[in-house]
Write a protein that holds these residues in place. Structure first.
Motif, short mmCIF file in Angstrom:
data_model
loop_
_atom_site.label_atom_id
_atom_site.label_comp_id
_atom_site.label_asym_id
_atom_site.label_seq_id
_atom_site.Cartn_x
_atom_site.Cartn_y
_atom_site.Cartn_z
N ARG A 12 0.84 -1.19 0.00
CA ARG A 12 0.00 0.00 0.00
C ARG A 12 0.88 1.25 0.00
N GLU A 13 0.33 2.33 -0.51
CA GLU A 13 1.10 3.57 -0.68
C GLU A 13 1.70 4.06 0.63
N GLU A 14 1.02 3.80 1.77
CA GLU A 14 1.51 4.26 3.07
C GLU A 14 2.88 3.68 3.40
N LEU A 15 3.20 2.52 2.80
CA LEU A 15 4.49 1.86 3.04
C LEU A 15 5.65 2.79 2.71
N LEU A 16 5.48 3.65 1.70
CA LEU A 16 6.56 4.50 1.21
C LEU A 16 7.08 5.47 2.27
N LEU A 17 6.29 5.74 3.29
CA LEU A 17 6.68 6.73 4.31
C LEU A 17 7.09 6.09 5.63
N THR A 18 7.15 4.79 5.70
CA THR A 18 7.52 4.13 6.95
C THR A 18 9.04 4.16 7.15
N GLU A 19 9.47 4.10 8.40
CA GLU A 19 10.90 4.12 8.71
C GLU A 19 11.60 2.89 8.12
N GLU A 20 10.93 1.75 8.18
CA GLU A 20 11.53 0.52 7.65
C GLU A 20 11.79 0.64 6.16
N PHE A 21 10.81 1.22 5.44
CA PHE A 21 10.97 1.40 4.00
C PHE A 21 12.14 2.35 3.71
N LEU A 22 12.22 3.45 4.45
CA LEU A 22 13.28 4.43 4.21
C LEU A 22 14.66 3.85 4.54
N ARG A 23 14.75 3.02 5.57
CA ARG A 23 16.03 2.35 5.89
C ARG A 23 16.43 1.41 4.76
N PHE A 24 15.46 0.67 4.25
CA PHE A 24 15.74 -0.26 3.16
C PHE A 24 16.17 0.51 1.91
N LYS A 25 15.48 1.62 1.65
CA LYS A 25 15.84 2.46 0.50
C LYS A 25 17.28 2.94 0.60
N LYS A 26 17.70 3.32 1.81
CA LYS A 26 19.08 3.79 2.00
C LYS A 26 20.07 2.67 1.70
N GLY A 27 19.73 1.43 2.11
CA GLY A 27 20.61 0.30 1.83
C GLY A 27 20.79 0.07 0.33
N VAL A 28 19.69 0.19 -0.43
CA VAL A 28 19.77 0.03 -1.88
C VAL A 28 20.57 1.18 -2.49
N TYR A 29 20.32 2.39 -2.02
CA TYR A 29 21.07 3.56 -2.52
C TYR A 29 22.56 3.39 -2.28
N ASP A 30 22.94 2.96 -1.07
CA ASP A 30 24.35 2.77 -0.75
C ASP A 30 25.00 1.75 -1.68
N ALA A 31 24.24 0.69 -2.01
CA ALA A 31 24.77 -0.34 -2.91
C ALA A 31 24.98 0.23 -4.32
N LEU A 32 24.12 1.16 -4.73
CA LEU A 32 24.25 1.77 -6.06
C LEU A 32 25.48 2.66 -6.17
N VAL A 33 25.77 3.41 -5.09
CA VAL A 33 26.83 4.43 -5.18
C VAL A 33 28.18 3.95 -4.67
N GLU A 34 28.24 2.84 -3.97
CA GLU A 34 29.52 2.41 -3.39
C GLU A 34 30.49 1.91 -4.47
#
Length: 243
Positions: free
Chosen positions: A221-243
């Motif tokens: 559901r769209e509300e998932l996009l604003l949860t802390e767990e989602f944002l932490r996971f997003k950071k992990g994916v971002y870090d993998a892209l830029v490292e």
């Protein structure tokens, strides 16, 4: 449903090596997204899967059958809707089925109705919004007889609100039909929201750099996009892209 296996695939254009020993899988009914830097070979990979180009080495299998250089094995949805302006919406969605001699007009009309396009069957592409055109393009791919779908940044040209609406619509349709999907995007949130797994590619020559299994339950559901767990996971994916 169908299973894709890419095994040690490499591809060069002259002295420019694009893919190097790339291996990945997409299981039956699985939704897998590919993220990578611009120019990392995502579109080249789709051309190889679609049989438009041949790999220099390695093999591509669909349901255990080798499909190197074999066209017509997958259905494909490009970045732009690529609808024929002289064909009606109904005729556009029936194109893939028409080419394979498996036309089911009643099913096409029903799918257009469920996509919110009732009354547009005999309209032409210029009469539709960008989001509506992308729905038509996806239904055309879905009505093609091939069970495996490659989607190449299909929502990249849409505004943010339309994009989120299309993501939710795509998930609803995919949940019902459970096609196997390989999805290319530059949008990390989109990849997480839609996928079962994310494959991160390296810079050229591209290989699989990292893989993420998405921990969030379906339906999403769209509300998932604003949860802390989602944002932490997003950071992990971002870090993998830029490292």
């Amino acid at each position: 449903m169908s299973k894709l296996l890419i095994e040690n695939v490499s591809k060069s254009f002259g002295k420019n090596q694009v893919l190097q020993d790339m291996s990945l899988t997409v299981s039956d009914g699985e939704f897998v997204s590919i993220l990578g830097p611009s120019g990392s070979g995502k579109s080249t990979l789709f051309r190889l899967i679609g049989g438009i180009s041949l790999p220099d080495s390695g093999s591509i299998y669909l349901d255990d059958a080798k499909i190197n250089g074999q066209r017509g094995s997958i259905s494909y949805m490009p970045q732009s809707s690529s609808l024929f302006p002289w064909r009606t919406i109904l005729k556009n969605v029936l194109l893939g089925a028409e080419l394979n001699g498996k036309i089911d007009e009643d099913k096409a009309v029903n799918m257009l109705e469920r996509a919110g396009l009732k009354g547009y069957e005999h309209a032409y592409p210029h009469q539709l919004s960008g989001g509506m055109k992308q729905r038509v393009s996806f239904i055309r791919a879905l009505l093609s007889p091939q069970a495996f779908m490659c989607l190449d940044e299909p929502f990249s040209a849409l505004d943010e609100f339309t994009r989120v609406d299309m993501q939710k619509w795509l998930l609803n349709v995919w949940t019902e039909y459970q096609r196997s999907i390989l999805f290319v995007t530059h949008h990390i949130e989109e990849a997480i929201f839609l996928s079962d797994r994310i494959i991160v590619l390296s810079q050229r020559p591209a290989t699989v750099k990292k893989e993420f299994v998405i921990p969030f339950e379906r339906p999403r559901r769209e509300e998932l996009l604003l949860t802390e767990e989602f944002l932490r996971f997003k950071k992990g994916v971002y870090d993998a892209l830029v490292e």
